[in-house]
Design a protein around this motif. Structure first.
Motif, PDB file in Angstrom:
ATOM      1  N   GLY A  18       0.782  -1.231   0.000  1.00 27.61           N
ATOM      2  CA  GLY A  18       0.000   0.000   0.000  1.00 27.61           C
ATOM      3  C   GLY A  18       0.812   1.278   0.000  1.00 27.61           C
ATOM      4  O   GLY A  18       0.308   2.342   0.374  1.00 27.61           O
ATOM      5  N   THR A  49       1.399   5.044   2.794  1.00 30.51           N
ATOM      6  CA  THR A  49       0.413   5.090   3.873  1.00 30.51           C
ATOM      7  C   THR A  49      -0.178   3.731   4.200  1.00 30.51           C
ATOM      8  O   THR A  49      -0.663   3.519   5.309  1.00 30.51           O
ATOM      9  CB  THR A  49      -0.749   6.033   3.510  1.00 30.51           C
ATOM     10  OG1 THR A  49      -1.512   5.449   2.445  1.00 30.51           O
ATOM     11  CG2 THR A  49      -0.233   7.398   3.088  1.00 30.51           C
ATOM     12  N   MET A  73      -2.888   2.636   2.981  1.00 25.82           N
ATOM     13  CA  MET A  73      -4.345   2.747   2.979  1.00 25.82           C
ATOM     14  C   MET A  73      -4.968   2.672   1.589  1.00 25.82           C
ATOM     15  O   MET A  73      -6.183   2.739   1.452  1.00 25.82           O
ATOM     16  CB  MET A  73      -4.766   4.051   3.662  1.00 25.82           C
ATOM     17  CG  MET A  73      -4.382   4.103   5.128  1.00 25.82           C
ATOM     18  SD  MET A  73      -5.042   2.698   6.103  1.00 25.82           S
ATOM     19  CE  MET A  73      -6.783   3.125   6.121  1.00 25.82           C
ATOM     20  N   GLN A  74      -4.150   2.518   0.572  1.00 22.57           N
ATOM     21  CA  GLN A  74      -4.661   2.303  -0.781  1.00 22.57           C
ATOM     22  C   GLN A  74      -3.839   1.189  -1.410  1.00 22.57           C
ATOM     23  O   GLN A  74      -2.640   1.342  -1.626  1.00 22.57           O
ATOM     24  CB  GLN A  74      -4.572   3.577  -1.626  1.00 22.57           C
ATOM     25  CG  GLN A  74      -5.540   4.665  -1.187  1.00 22.57           C
ATOM     26  CD  GLN A  74      -5.502   5.873  -2.104  1.00 22.57           C
ATOM     27  OE1 GLN A  74      -4.445   6.299  -2.553  1.00 22.57           O
ATOM     28  NE2 GLN A  74      -6.666   6.437  -2.380  1.00 22.57           N
ATOM     29  N   SER A  75      -4.493   0.067  -1.690  1.00 25.41           N
ATOM     30  CA  SER A  75      -3.773  -1.094  -2.202  1.00 25.41           C
ATOM     31  C   SER A  75      -4.675  -1.908  -3.110  1.00 25.41           C
ATOM     32  O   SER A  75      -5.873  -2.053  -2.853  1.00 25.41           O
ATOM     33  CB  SER A  75      -3.278  -1.963  -1.037  1.00 25.41           C
ATOM     34  OG  SER A  75      -2.695  -3.165  -1.513  1.00 25.41           O
ATOM     35  N   VAL A  76      -4.080  -2.461  -4.163  1.00 26.73           N
ATOM     36  CA  VAL A  76      -4.807  -3.387  -5.035  1.00 26.73           C
ATOM     37  C   VAL A  76      -4.608  -4.826  -4.577  1.00 26.73           C
ATOM     38  O   VAL A  76      -5.216  -5.737  -5.129  1.00 26.73           O
ATOM     39  CB  VAL A  76      -4.366  -3.238  -6.510  1.00 26.73           C
ATOM     40  CG1 VAL A  76      -4.690  -1.847  -7.021  1.00 26.73           C
ATOM     41  CG2 VAL A  76      -2.875  -3.544  -6.683  1.00 26.73           C
ATOM     42  N   GLN A 132      -3.731  -6.775   1.780  1.00 29.00           N
ATOM     43  CA  GLN A 132      -3.705  -5.525   2.545  1.00 29.00           C
ATOM     44  C   GLN A 132      -5.097  -5.063   2.974  1.00 29.00           C
ATOM     45  O   GLN A 132      -5.227  -4.191   3.833  1.00 29.00           O
ATOM     46  CB  GLN A 132      -3.029  -4.419   1.721  1.00 29.00           C
ATOM     47  CG  GLN A 132      -2.729  -3.126   2.478  1.00 29.00           C
ATOM     48  CD  GLN A 132      -1.672  -3.269   3.561  1.00 29.00           C
ATOM     49  OE1 GLN A 132      -0.984  -4.288   3.635  1.00 29.00           O
ATOM     50  NE2 GLN A 132      -1.518  -2.262   4.393  1.00 29.00           N
ATOM     51  N   GLN A 133      -6.136  -5.652   2.416  1.00 26.28           N
ATOM     52  CA  GLN A 133      -7.479  -5.118   2.657  1.00 26.28           C
ATOM     53  C   GLN A 133      -7.907  -5.236   4.116  1.00 26.28           C
ATOM     54  O   GLN A 133      -8.570  -4.337   4.648  1.00 26.28           O
ATOM     55  CB  GLN A 133      -8.490  -5.809   1.735  1.00 26.28           C
ATOM     56  CG  GLN A 133      -8.179  -5.657   0.247  1.00 26.28           C
ATOM     57  CD  GLN A 133      -7.853  -4.238  -0.164  1.00 26.28           C
ATOM     58  OE1 GLN A 133      -8.626  -3.318   0.109  1.00 26.28           O
ATOM     59  NE2 GLN A 133      -6.715  -4.052  -0.825  1.00 26.28           N
ATOM     60  N   ILE A 188      -6.339  -2.369   5.979  1.00 24.25           N
ATOM     61  CA  ILE A 188      -7.010  -1.096   5.704  1.00 24.25           C
ATOM     62  C   ILE A 188      -8.286  -0.991   6.523  1.00 24.25           C
ATOM     63  O   ILE A 188      -8.564   0.048   7.153  1.00 24.25           O
ATOM     64  CB  ILE A 188      -7.300  -0.971   4.193  1.00 24.25           C
ATOM     65  CG1 ILE A 188      -5.989  -0.829   3.408  1.00 24.25           C
ATOM     66  CG2 ILE A 188      -8.225   0.212   3.916  1.00 24.25           C
ATOM     67  CD1 ILE A 188      -6.147  -0.919   1.903  1.00 24.25           C
ATOM     68  N   ASP A 247      -9.015   1.749   9.532  1.00 28.36           N
ATOM     69  CA  ASP A 247     -10.229   2.567   9.472  1.00 28.36           C
ATOM     70  C   ASP A 247     -11.041   2.417  10.757  1.00 28.36           C
ATOM     71  O   ASP A 247     -11.551   3.412  11.307  1.00 28.36           O
ATOM     72  CB  ASP A 247     -11.092   2.150   8.272  1.00 28.36           C
ATOM     73  CG  ASP A 247     -10.626   2.762   6.963  1.00 28.36           C
ATOM     74  OD1 ASP A 247      -9.931   3.801   7.001  1.00 28.36           O
ATOM     75  OD2 ASP A 247     -10.975   2.222   5.900  1.00 28.36           O
ATOM     76  N   GLU A 295       3.976  -1.089  -4.600  1.00 27.05           N
ATOM     77  CA  GLU A 295       3.445  -0.873  -3.255  1.00 27.05           C
ATOM     78  C   GLU A 295       4.428  -1.249  -2.153  1.00 27.05           C
ATOM     79  O   GLU A 295       4.300  -0.773  -1.025  1.00 27.05           O
ATOM     80  CB  GLU A 295       2.158  -1.677  -3.067  1.00 27.05           C
ATOM     81  CG  GLU A 295       0.978  -1.179  -3.868  1.00 27.05           C
ATOM     82  CD  GLU A 295      -0.313  -1.871  -3.482  1.00 27.05           C
ATOM     83  OE1 GLU A 295      -0.350  -2.521  -2.405  1.00 27.05           O
ATOM     84  OE2 GLU A 295      -1.289  -1.770  -4.237  1.00 27.05           O
TER      85      GLU A 295
END
Length: 310
Positions: free
Chosen positions: A115, A118, A120-123, A127-128, A131, A135, A280
């Motif tokens: 990611g 940060t 906080m943004q990953s494909v 990593q989901q 995230i 959150d 990433e």
């Protein structure tokens, strides 16, 4: 402050515990181990008379009572050992239990270095869960620190296409890394992550607030691709190593054909490489070296140990 530790039977958590004790970062009397498997508690915990409490993430009622009874101030929440996004629900259970405990003031959570800067943004599917957990920490009202643990050098074999580890002695044939894609990764050793993480915990346990509310990146000193790893394998094993980039579907088909791997695992694994391809995992941060007072070990520094057949 009292620190309740989870995950101490794992590769990261066991090293965090060892460093806390060896470096006297937190008195043993202020440490508590939460575990669902008391029989797996490390010998050093028993030798130091560390309190052990029940800690089953799948049992919310037990976890709430256990956390409350512990009287701990800090929860060290090691991410649940599963690549599934559903593991975040176990993290949610632990966060809720900490909030409801009446004693815990701070959660220190171990995320992952997918990611980018940060996390906080990953494909990448892997990593989901992280995230979602971060959150939820943001929404929880609890104080927290997020420690993004670098990609383990010792896990090279998994990223390189489920290689045998250690590499067996006496074999002469070519080693093939059949993988979906490639990209730079800031590999780092378990030992250095364990020590650096323990030092952060030790500082927080003394009341130092500088890490609270922050996301900290703990990485190796540089990056290596799987092509680079293959060259290191050749150097230390004496065998030819070839990286075959075949895309997700062909990689999945290849690794399922022997019937030895579970479909859910391979499906998750192929998704990691979208993130690796997109850079990433290429972030290099000096923080871990500053914490250690020395340069952390990357995969090149661990190569002899990792790739010499035995």
């Amino acid at each position: 402050m009292k620190v309740l530790l989870t995950g101490t039977s794992g590769n990261l958590g066991s090293r965090v515990l060892q460093s806390l004790l060896d470096l006297n970062l937190v008195p043993a009397s202020d440490l508590i181990i939460s575990t669902s498997s008391p029989n797996k508690v490390a010998a050093n915990a028993k030798q130091n008379d560390i309190q052990i409490v029940p800690g089953d993430f799948t049992n919310p009622d037990q976890l709430r009572k256990s956390f409350a009874n512990s009287k701990a101030d800090i929860l060290f929440l090691v991410s649940y050992p599963s690549p599934s996004v559903d593991r975040w629900l176990h993290h949610k259970t632990a966060i809720d239990a900490a909030k409801q405990s009446g004693c815990m003031k701070l959660i220190v959570y171990t995320s992952l270095m997918f990611g980018g800067k940060t996390g906080m943004q990953s494909v990448a599917g892997v990593q989901q869960a992280h995230i979602k957990t971060v959150d939820y920490l943001n929404q929880s009202g609890m104080e927290y620190a997020v420690l993004r643990e670098g990609i383990y050098a010792e896990s090279w074999w998994l990223y390189a296409g489920f290689q045998p580890h250690p590499l067996p002695q006496g074999e002469k044939g070519k080693i093939e890394f059949v993988v979906p894609d490639d990209g730079p990764v800031a590999w780092v050793s378990w030992d250095d992550l364990g020590e650096g993480t323990a030092k952060i915990l030790g500082q927080l346990a003394t009341g130092d607030s500088k890490w609270i509310g922050q996301t900290l990146n703990l990485t190796g000193p540089g990056t290596s691709t799987l092509q680079d790893v293959a060259r290191l394998v050749e150097e230390h094993s004496g065998r030819k190593a070839e990286v075959k980039l075949v895309g997700k579907e062909k990689a999945k088909e290849y690794h399922l054909q022997d019937g030895q791997k579970e479909e859910w695992l391979v499906s998750s694994w192929v998704g990691w490489f979208d993130g690796i391809r997109d850079g990433e995992c290429e972030v290099v941060d000096p923080l871990l070296g500053e914490l250690l007072g020395r340069q952390p070990k990357g995969i090149k520094d661990c190569a002899k140990e990792l790739f010499t057949p035995h």
